[in-house]
Structures are given as structure tokens and as C-alpha cells.
Design a protein around this motif. Structure first.
Motif, mmCIF file in Angstrom:
data_model
loop_
_atom_site.group_PDB
_atom_site.id
_atom_site.type_symbol
_atom_site.label_atom_id
_atom_site.label_comp_id
_atom_site.label_asym_id
_atom_site.label_seq_id
_atom_site.Cartn_x
_atom_site.Cartn_y
_atom_site.Cartn_z
ATOM 1 N N LEU A 122 0.818 -1.240 -0.066
ATOM 2 C CA LEU A 122 0.020 -0.047 0.163
ATOM 3 C C LEU A 122 0.736 1.314 -0.158
ATOM 4 C CD1 LEU A 122 -3.114 0.374 -0.075
ATOM 5 C CD2 LEU A 122 -2.937 0.727 2.347
ATOM 6 N N TYR A 141 -0.703 9.818 -14.317
ATOM 7 C CA TYR A 141 0.421 8.975 -13.761
ATOM 8 C C TYR A 141 1.467 8.988 -14.897
ATOM 9 C CZ TYR A 141 -2.613 6.164 -17.051
ATOM 10 O OH TYR A 141 -3.357 5.585 -18.238
ATOM 11 N N GLN A 142 2.207 7.894 -14.473
ATOM 12 C CA GLN A 142 3.625 7.649 -15.307
ATOM 13 C C GLN A 142 3.255 6.529 -16.201
ATOM 14 O OE1 GLN A 142 7.044 7.283 -12.488
ATOM 15 N NE2 GLN A 142 7.770 9.011 -13.778
ATOM 16 N N ASN A 155 3.983 0.658 -7.424
ATOM 17 C CA ASN A 155 3.784 2.146 -7.791
ATOM 18 C C ASN A 155 2.325 2.229 -8.451
ATOM 19 O OD1 ASN A 155 6.694 2.577 -7.605
ATOM 20 N ND2 ASN A 155 6.575 4.002 -9.467
ATOM 21 N N GLN A 156 1.747 1.461 -8.767
ATOM 22 C CA GLN A 156 0.391 1.898 -9.463
ATOM 23 C C GLN A 156 -0.481 0.725 -9.187
ATOM 24 O OE1 GLN A 156 1.376 2.158 -13.534
ATOM 25 N NE2 GLN A 156 2.077 4.376 -13.234
ATOM 26 N N ALA A 186 -5.738 4.171 -2.981
ATOM 27 C CA ALA A 186 -4.594 4.430 -2.876
ATOM 28 C C ALA A 186 -3.447 4.013 -4.270
ATOM 29 C CB ALA A 186 -4.070 3.654 -1.621
ATOM 30 N N LYS A 187 -4.336 3.222 -5.168
ATOM 31 C CA LYS A 187 -3.423 2.633 -6.265
ATOM 32 C C LYS A 187 -4.365 2.803 -7.500
ATOM 33 C CE LYS A 187 0.072 1.216 -3.861
ATOM 34 N NZ LYS A 187 1.282 1.995 -3.867
ATOM 35 N N LEU A 188 -3.637 3.231 -8.823
ATOM 36 C CA LEU A 188 -4.386 3.016 -10.053
ATOM 37 C C LEU A 188 -5.295 1.685 -10.185
ATOM 38 C CD1 LEU A 188 -1.812 4.565 -12.542
ATOM 39 C CD2 LEU A 188 -3.599 5.687 -11.544
#
Lengths: 694, 284
Positions: A122, A141-142, A155-156, A186-188
Motif C-alpha cells: 500500500l 500517472y507515469q 507504484n501503481q 491508494a492505487k491506480l
């Protein structure tokens, strides 16, 4: 010379309107991802494996677990207790740990009832993962490469499944709500399965992400079985650039784009007609509701969608060719059969207007029914096709829509970044809408759509069933009994001008800037606020003014001319009335054209003696208008590349200018002419009409 | 982790369209990066849902601590009901009732309330209004997160307690009907409310086309009993789909419909005449 230049400039205007209109065309969906290629199609749809699991995932709180399984049927309860005991000694506490322990193809992970927050995954990235060099998407986002995803899987993604073959992840609860994987915004992605051919997901819930809950990318073979996804900024299920896929018995709701998005499904049927060897993705038994759209398919190629229910969204389903970077454009060969698509009348745009959608995702209140529509689309629509070919919509139930059952328009290729001339009109062709139950639910109750069809009029060989109710245009090419049979097939390069103008206005939507175009009824504009009414009103006033002046100066005293003028004014008034939301799908617009056309034709004939060239132009305009009325109400005229409305528009502009000149100048001396013999006392201006006009 | 995206392609639509046409006319041109205008923000949250403490509340739920400035608050106001018991209204701050996501992870500022009557947990509240049957002396309302941990500040649960029986003129039994009648003038025959209604009771009021509390989902365990008490301002019929249970609604008079949730699934409770969805029962 000037003719060619004028042609080019006219064409440019047409294309500019078209371009602007469709730049963010009615519905479409897109997401930015690393460049991916479609699988080679050598895989297969994985089968469910019922054997003993290889890896177990559970939580440790026994009391909590017992509460969760208390109401299970005895057999299932005993099975879960047995698994819990085994899991306590050699199981994992987080799904990611079990995924990481997968060391060979074909393993089964069983995940026991519980809430999985995946705490180790997380936290926001630190160290090298916090400063990856990668392009940033317009979404913020990247865009990471596969290697970067592998190096920094969280990361995602809350759970990252990277390069595992034939992995099966199955919840062991009594229902899919017994196992919840919660990303808490909290994440894509809650779960990402990347390059993981043959992955099988079953019996759990994934929720609350800032992009999608369950993301399958570049997989040849996947199954989503009895999975629920909800409350995501964009999608519930996103399967991209994949083949041999199956969604079954799934559910999704509360998504800002769509519940189900089989984007860039493998383009295996490109080049075929209606008969195809196979479909790349099958979707069945799913329900998608309370999203912007239930199903969306930018480049949703070769998807077989049958026996699903898409209801209570803003739009039931959409497919399009409006966004670049999707392999397999233009969209083609979706087959919709026996789906229940109904009551898609939600309107979530007020959440954009009131600032709810400007808050961070976690604070918008998705759990309480908020949806933040990501793009512009017409709420109240059943199936939207914004640029697509060879799609079959057959045997579906489409009912209870406040706008329209079927929505079809074209999208030229440069919108998706392809500039070749030959591709500019490569959508929307060969779409067949046949044998659907329109305005009737499964029990046979009448639940009419406000209109059954809205079509911009562009494309080749599109057809609709002959029992279609109210539609715009009022007359449509009809499907024959066999696929491919069309009576009255049309092949127009560009859609109707007023519809393109409307799309132009409607497309200027921005959720980020909280911009909801005021003239567009998609966002609630009614009556005079609607751009169609404004255009009709402005054009009618101008034509009424010019027409009346022309009559006053040239035809006053002629009873027939006065009658013609009155007819024309009535037609212009009806034209305004016919542009309203209520009357647009009726015969009123055609009647308005009929009256206006009659006026111009009569006026032109009466003007013959004094100004023959202008008179014949007027007659031509009148006949074109009558033709337009015929085209809209009786039969869409086959074999013409542009609708009569376009020619009427172009000629109308010339006519207005000409009519102003004709009304402003003194008539030339015409001894034989019966018109206005007494009204020409001053000779000088007769000799110099240009001066008088100037 | 993601910095805001650099501003790209923010040119007005028409300009972009013209540019596209010019490119087209020129017969060449770069592929546009995207035509999808950036949608809503997709900023990933920190997932902060307070600090889980080892301490538990008196009903065995762990505490989830938040700084006082971020923590929710709750106040309760109880008014006697003409037919007995109390109508209770909760005023919450920095808190939203999220019945749909119950069972999910804890996110600050959302969850549900649990009602403790005379210290014993009796029900959850998924909205600000509920009814407490007669015979109760005190009511404690405590706020919980979706994952059933109790919100707390400095180790003390976020809760409020209101005395019921000792309120100045409040009746402690339905027999002594209050003259200070609440707004709804009910000429209903004195129904004797079941003092121990097995299972939960859900009070729903229909005024015109407004349903109070707002329609949501009620989660039931299979086998659980539920009583729906529906008060409508016009004659109607309430119908529980799936179970095919109906009750006639007389204006102003609550109609009770008790059923045992013996089938799993999602069942809608609707009014027939006005076609309103009152609530959905999720039986698992």
C-alpha cells in the motif's frame, strides 16, 4: 482557380466542423499505456480447475473468520474451516505474497473469506521507485514500461501479477462479496495481470481504485468469472490488447467510465464481413449498472457480448474509434445478442458541476452513488457507436431510454491520429440493428424509448429493423432478413450539418475544468438553450427577414407570392418548433422543409421574368429543400455522397446574399414583365444597379 | 507519487480541430498524443485511515485512532414517538454513512453507527434517523469504520450517550402517550408494537416521492428476521420482491411487514402505486 480554391475552403470548413465535433466524440474511452501489440492468438481460453489449491491466502483472526463463514452451507463451511487450518500453518496473509510464490505455470491460489488491504503493497513508492524516468500521461500517472512495472510493482498496483502463466485465483466464500480486495483509492489498479496468459479470476470483489479494479493487459487467454468490481475513477474491468478472453457472471458499478471495457480486443476479424471464424473476447451473464456507460469498447474488436444486462447507467454500451494509441482501430465486429439494455438514464453531470468530482477520488463519495463521468456522452442512450464497422446488434431488448435506443455516428481517422486521406471515412459502415425488441421489456410490457435511433446519417450499408419507432432521421435504411441485405442503403461521406454542429458544441466538455457546454442537451439544456434551436431560430429569422424583404421589393401585390411567403414563414416557424427535443424525431422538421421548399419554388417561378438566374437559383433551392424533406421523412436517397441538407446549406448561403442584393436593387426595366410596373420612377439607379447595391 | 501532468494539448477545441484540418490538408503531420482530455484527477490517496490500536471497545472491536481535528463527531437527539419509543436523529460531522462499503477497508470519515441500548448492542444505523423501541433507558451511539473498527480519539471511542427514560416529559412507556405531539398527527389505532421484535426493524417514511431514510441497501444474514415499518402519506402497497410479500399502506399509519430472510440475493422493496424503491435487502 477560384472555383477550386473555394471548393477547398468549403471542404475545409466541413472538415473543421467535423473534426471539432468528433474530437472528443460522443462516447469513447481511452487510457494511456505503454505501447503494446496484440497477442498472436495462439493461446486459448483457460478452463476452471477444481483441484486442491497450491497456495492459500487468509487472515489470522479466527473469530473474524468464523463470523464470516457462520452462515455458509455446512459443506462449504467445513471446507473453509479445513482450508483455514491449513492456511494458518503454511499459507500467506496477503494475496501479493502468494502471487510472488508462484513458481510454475498452472498453479491455483485459494483466497479465503476476509478483507484484503494488502498493507505491504500500500505505501507510496520510495527510493528508486519514486523517481522512475517515464513519460507522464495526461491523466497524471507515469506510463511505465513492463520492466519498470516489474521493478516497482506497487507504484501503481496493489496486486501485480507479472508474467505468470495459467494462474488461477479463486475466492472460497459463498459469494463474491466474501473476499474483498480493497485498494482504498491508494492505487491506480487493485489487480494488474500483465503478460500473464491463461489467468483465471473467480469469486471475489475488487474495489476503490483511481483507475481500474481488475486490469488484464496483453494476455492471450483469460477468464473473469463471478467477480465484482466497483467504485473506480475509470473502469471496473479493463482488459486491453488481449485475446481468448471470457467474462462471465460478473458485475460492476460505480465507475466514471465503464464497468466493462474490453479495449483493443484482438483484431482478428479485420477484413471479414459478417461471417467470422471466431470472436476474441466473450462477455456473458454480466451486469453493469450505475456507471457512465455499462460497457465501452474503444477498439472493442471482435467482442461477442451476449445475455448481459446493462442498466441504469448514463449509457448502456458504447464502442468507438475516437482515440489514438489503441491497436486495432477502427473498431469493428462487435456482436451484441440477447442483452437487456434498459433504463440507462442516470445523469451524473451535476456532480461535475457542483465540484464533487474536483475533490480527491477518496472524498467524492463513490460508495454513496457518486459517479464522475470522464467524458462527454449523451445520457439516456442504449447503445452508442461512435465510429465502428461491421457491428451486429441483434435480438437485444432495448427499452426505457429517455433519449434514444441506438446512437450511431462517424469518426474520421485523423481524430485517432491517422492522416491518410483514404482512411478519413473508414467509419461507420455495415452496422446492422436487427430483430431487437425495441421499447418492450422481457415480459412484453411497453417501455418505450423516447426515440429508437439517432444517426448522423453518415456511412455505407448501415441498416435498422423496419419496426423501428421514432427516429432521427425519420426514415432509415432497412435491414433485410439476411445479414448484408439492406434496402435503401445509403453511402454518405458526412453526417447532417445540424447534428455535427450539435456534436461540436457538446464535445466541449471538460470534467477537469468543470465545463458543461450550455447549448447541449446532454448536460441539461432545454428549449432555447439548445444549440439546435438557436441555429434554427437564427436561420429562420434571417430567412424570414430576407424573404419578406424580397417579397416587398419584388413581388408585392402578387397574391400567389404572398401566399407563398406565408407558407414559407409557417415553414420557418415549424422549423424552429421541429428543432426542439420533443418534436425533432417527429415529422414536423420534414413538414417545415416541405413548406419552406414550396415557398422557395413558387417564389423562384414568380421571379423568372425579372431575374431569371436568381429565380432559377431560388427554384433550385426550393427543390433541394423539398428533396431534403423527402430524404428525411420518406426515404433516405441512396447513391448521393452528401445529404441534400449540405447542398441546401451551401446554396442557401449564396441565396441569402443574392436575395439581399436582389431586394436592395431596383428592378431592371422589363416592359414585358408584370412585376412592379409602377415602382420604378427613378431611372439613374436602374442604369447603375451595382451602385445602388453598394 | 505522481507529479501533476505537464499541461499538454490544452488548446481550445476549435484550434485543435483547425490544426488537425491543416495537418490533413498538408497531407502530413505528427500523430496527436491524445485526444482524451484529462478527466478527473486520479491522484492516488495515501490510504490513511487512522492508527489501529491494540485496545478494544466494550463490544470487542479494535479502536482506530484519529487526531481530534480529523476525527468524526456525533451528537444524538431523541424525541418521544407518539406510538412509543423514541425517534432519534444523529448529527455527525466529518462523517458519511456508507452502507454499501461496509466490510471494506477503513477510510477516514465514513462508516456506520452502532446503537447500544442500555449498554447492549442492538442495531447499526446506516443513516441519521432511526427509532428506539420503548423500554430503553439510555442510548449510546458509537461510530465505526467500514471494517468494523471503532473510530476513536486519544484512545476514547467517538460516541455519545443520551438518557431516554429520564428526559423531562418523555414517556418511558407507550401507554402514557405524549401530549407534546411530534409533527405527524397520527390517528392510527393504538397498535401494540412488538416489544421484542425478532431481528431488526427498519423504519421507512414516504412523503410524496421522498423516501426517508434515503434508499440504500440493508445487509442481512441468511436466516435473519427483519421488520419493515413503512409509513406513507398516501394509500399504497409495499412489496418485497423475491419474497413476494405485500402490505397495504394507509396514510399516516405505519404498516409492519416482518419476514425471515431465507433466500440469498438482492431484493428490492418497492411501493406499487408510486413506484418508489424504498430499500434493497442484500441477503447473504
Amino acid at each position: 482557380m477560384s472555383w477550386t480554391r473555394r471548393f477547398v475552403s468549403v471542404l475545409s470548413v466541413v472538415l473543421a466542423v467535423l473534426a471539432a465535433a468528433l474530437l472528443t466524440a460522443p462516447v469513447a474511452s481511452a487510457h494511456e499505456e505503454r505501447p503494446v501489440t496484440l497477442p498472436d492468438g495462439s493461446g486459448s481460453v483457460p478452463a476452471h480447475r477444481t483441484g486442491e489449491p497450491d497456495l492459500l491466502v487468509c487472515k489470522t483472526d479466527r473469530a473474524d473468520f468464523e463470523r464470516r463463514i457462520a452462515a455458509f452451507p455446512a459443506g462449504l463451511k467445513a471446507r473453509n474451516q479445513e482450508l483455514f487450518a491449513r492456511c494458518g500453518s503454511n499459507g500467506y496473509r496477503h494475496l501479493q505474497q502468494a502471487v510472488d510464490a508462484v513458481d510454475r505455470p498452472g498453479m491455483n491460489i485459494a483466497i479465503l473469506p476476509g478483507l484484503y488491504e494488502e498493507e505491504p503493497s500500500l505505501p507510496a513508492p520510495t527510493g528508486a521507485c519514486a523517481s522512475l524516468k517515464a513519460p507522464t500521461s495526461s491523466f497524471g500517472y507515469q506510463i511505465l514500461s513492463y520492466e519498470q512495472q516489474a521493478r516497482c510493482p506497487h507504484n501503481q498496483n496493489l496486486v501485480a501479477i507479472l508474467g505468470k502463466k495459467n494462474l488461477q485465483i479463486e475466492g472460497t466464500g459463498a459469494s463474491r462479496l466474501d473476499v474483498v480486495i480493497d485498494a482504498k483509492y491508494a492505487k491506480l489498479n487493485a489487480i494488474r495481470a500483465d503478460k500473464s496468459d491463461g489467468v483465471y479470476f473467480r469469486n471475489f470483489t475488487a474495489q476503490r481504485t483511481t483507475f481500474n479494479s481488475l486490469y488484464v493487459l496483453a494476455a492471450d487467454g483469460f477468464v473473469i468469472d463471478d467477480v465484482l468490481t466497483r467504485w473506480n475513477d475509470e473502469y471496473g474491468f479493463l482488459t486491453f490488447a488481449s485475446d481468448h478472453g471470457l467474462y462471465k457472471n460478473c458485475e460492476s458499478y460505480g465507475n466514471g467510465d465503464s464497468g466493462i471495457y474490453p479495449g483493443s480486443a484482438s483484431n482478428i476479424n479485420d477484413g471479414y464481413g459478417y461471417d467470422v471464424p471466431r470472436y476474441s473476447i466473450e462477455i456473458t451473464g454480466c451486469r453493469s449498472h450505475h456507471n457512465m456507460v455499462g460497457y465501452s469498447g474503444t477498439a472493442g474488436d471482435s467482442v461477442w457480448v451476449h445475455d448481459n444486462e446493462f442498466d441504469h447507467n448514463m449509457g448502456g454500451a458504447s464502442m468507438d474509434s475516437a482515440f489514438p494509441g489503441h491497436p486495432g482501430l477502427p473498431q469493428n465486429h462487435a456482436k451484441f445478442e440477447r442483452n437487456l439494455i434498459h433504463d440507462n438514464n442516470e445523469d451524473y453531470y451535476p456532480y461535475v458541476a457542483d465540484g464533487t468530482c474536483a475533490k480527491p477520488p477518496a472524498e467524492r463519495g463513490y460508495e454513496n452513488g457518486v459517479v464522475c463521468p470522464q467524458i462527454s456522452m449523451p445520457p439516456g442512450s442504449g447503445i452508442i457507436t461512435a465510429g465502428g464497422n461491421w457491428n451486429l446488434y441483434e435480438d437485444n431488448w432495448i427499452y426505457g431510454h429517455d433519449r434514444t435506443g441506438f446512437y450511431l455516428n462517424a469518426v474520421p481517422a485523423f481524430i485517432r491520429g491517422e492522416s491518410a486521406w483514404a482512411k478519413q471515412t473508414d467509419t461507420s459502415h455495415h452496422n446492422r440493428y436487427a430483430n431487437n425488441r425495441l421499447g418492450t421489456d422481457k415480459d412484453g410490457n411497453s417501455r418505450p424509448n423516447r426515440t429508437d435511433v439517432w444517426w448522423d446519417g453518415q456511412g455505407r450499408e448501415n441498416c435498422w429493423q423496419d419496426d423501428t419507432g421514432a427516429s432521427s432521421p425519420r426514415s432509415l435504411p432497412a435491414c433485410g432478413t439476411a445479414r448484408g441485405e439492406v434496402s435503401g442503403a445509403t453511402a454518405r461521406l458526412v453526417g447532417e450539418p445540424v447534428k455535427l454542429a450539435q456534436l461540436l458544441v457538446c464535445a466541449d466538455y471538460s470534467v477537469q475544468a468543470r465545463r458543461l457546454p450550455a447549448g447541449c442537451d446532454w448536460y441539461g439544456a432545454r428549449g432555447l438553450e439548445r444549440v439546435e434551436v438557436q441555429i434554427a431560430l437564427a436561420a429562420s429569422l434571417l430567412l424570414a427577414l430576407v424573404g419578406t424583404a424580397l417579397w416587398w421589393r419584388r413581388l408585392r401585390g402578387r397574391r400567389l407570392a404572398a401566399a407563398a411567403l406565408l407558407t414559407g414563414l409557417a415553414g420557418l416557424a415549424l422549423d424552429v418548433a421541429g428543432s426542439t427535443f420533443t418534436l425533432a424525431p417527429t415529422y414536423v422538421p420534414a413538414l417545415a422543409l416541405l413548406l419552406t421548399g414550396a415557398w422557395w419554388t413558387a417564389t423562384g417561378l414568380l421571379l423568372r421574368p425579372t431575374r431569371p438566374v436568381f429565380a432559377w437559383t431560388t427554384v433550385a433551392l426550393g427543390l433541394l429543400t423539398l428533396l431534403d424533406a423527402f430524404d428525411k421523412a420518406v426515404l433516405m436517397i441512396p447513391g448521393i455522397p452528401l445529404s441534400p441538407a449540405w447542398l441546401r446549406l451551401l446554396l442557401g448561403v449564396v441565396w441569402v446574399l443574392w436575395a439581399v442584393i436582389a431586394a436592395g436593387t431596383r428592378p431592371a426595366p422589363d416592359p414585358s414583365g408584370p412585376a412592379d410596373p409602377s415602382a420604378t420612377p427613378d431611372r439613374p439607379s436602374e442604369d447603375h444597379p451595382e451602385a445602388a447595391a453598394a | 507519487m505522481n507529479r501533476p501532468a505537464p499541461r499538454r494539448r490544452t488548446a481550445p477545441l476549435t484550434a485543435a480541430a483547425l490544426a488537425a484540418v491543416l495537418l490533413l490538408a498538408a497531407g502530413c503531420g505528427d500523430r496527436p498524443t491524445t485526444h482524451h482530455k484529462p478527466g478527473t484527477g486520479h491522484e492516488q490517496g495515501t490510504g490513511s485511515g487512522g492508527t489501529l490500536l491494540a485496545a478494544r471497545d466494550d463490544s470487542g472491536h479494535r479502536l482506530r485512532d484519529l487526531p481530534a481535528a480529523d476525527a468524526p463527531t456525533v451528537r444524538a437527539e431523541a424525541r418521544p414517538d407518539t406510538e412509543g419509543g423514541w425517534n432519534v436523529h444523529l448529527a455527525v460531522e466529518r462523517f458519511r454513512f456508507t452502507p454499501e462499503s461496509t466490510g471494506g477497508g477503513a477510510l477516514a470519515g465514513r462508516g456506520h453507527a452502532r446503537l447500544l441500548v442500555d449498554g447492549r448492542e442492538t442495531a447499526r444505523a446506516y443513516g441519521p434517523w432511526f427509532h428506539v423501541p420503548p423500554g430503553a433507558r439510555t442510548l449510546t451511539v458509537r461510530l465505526y469504520a467500514d471494517d468494523h473498527t471503532a473510530w476513536s480519539v486519544a484512545g476514547a471511542p467517538v460516541e455519545t450517550t443520551v438518557p431516554l427514560a429520564s428526559a423531562s416529559s418523555a414517556p418511558s412507556t407507550p401507554a402514557s402517550a405524549s401530549p407534546s405531539a411530534p409533527p405527524s398527527p397520527s390517528s392510527a389505532p393504538a397498535r401494540t408494537p412488538d416489544p421484542t421484535p425478532t431481528g431488526r426493524t427498519l423504519d421507512i417514511r414516504v412523503t410524496g416521492s421522498t423516501v426517508t431514510p434515503a434508499p440504500s441497501r440493508v445487509e442481512l444474514k441468511k436466516g435473519e428476521r427483519i421488520t419493515l415499518r413503512v409509513t406513507s402519506d398516501r394509500p399504497d402497497t409495499v412489496h418485497v420482491h423475491g419474497y413476494d410479500r405485500e402490505a397495504t399502506l394507509t396514510p399516516g399509519t405505519p404498516a409492519a411487514l416482518t419476514l425471515t430472510a431465507d433466500r440469498t440475493g438482492l431484493f428490492e422493496v418497492e411501493t406499487h402505486e408510486s413506484g418508489l424503491v424504498l430499500t434493497q435487502l442484500v441477503v447473504r
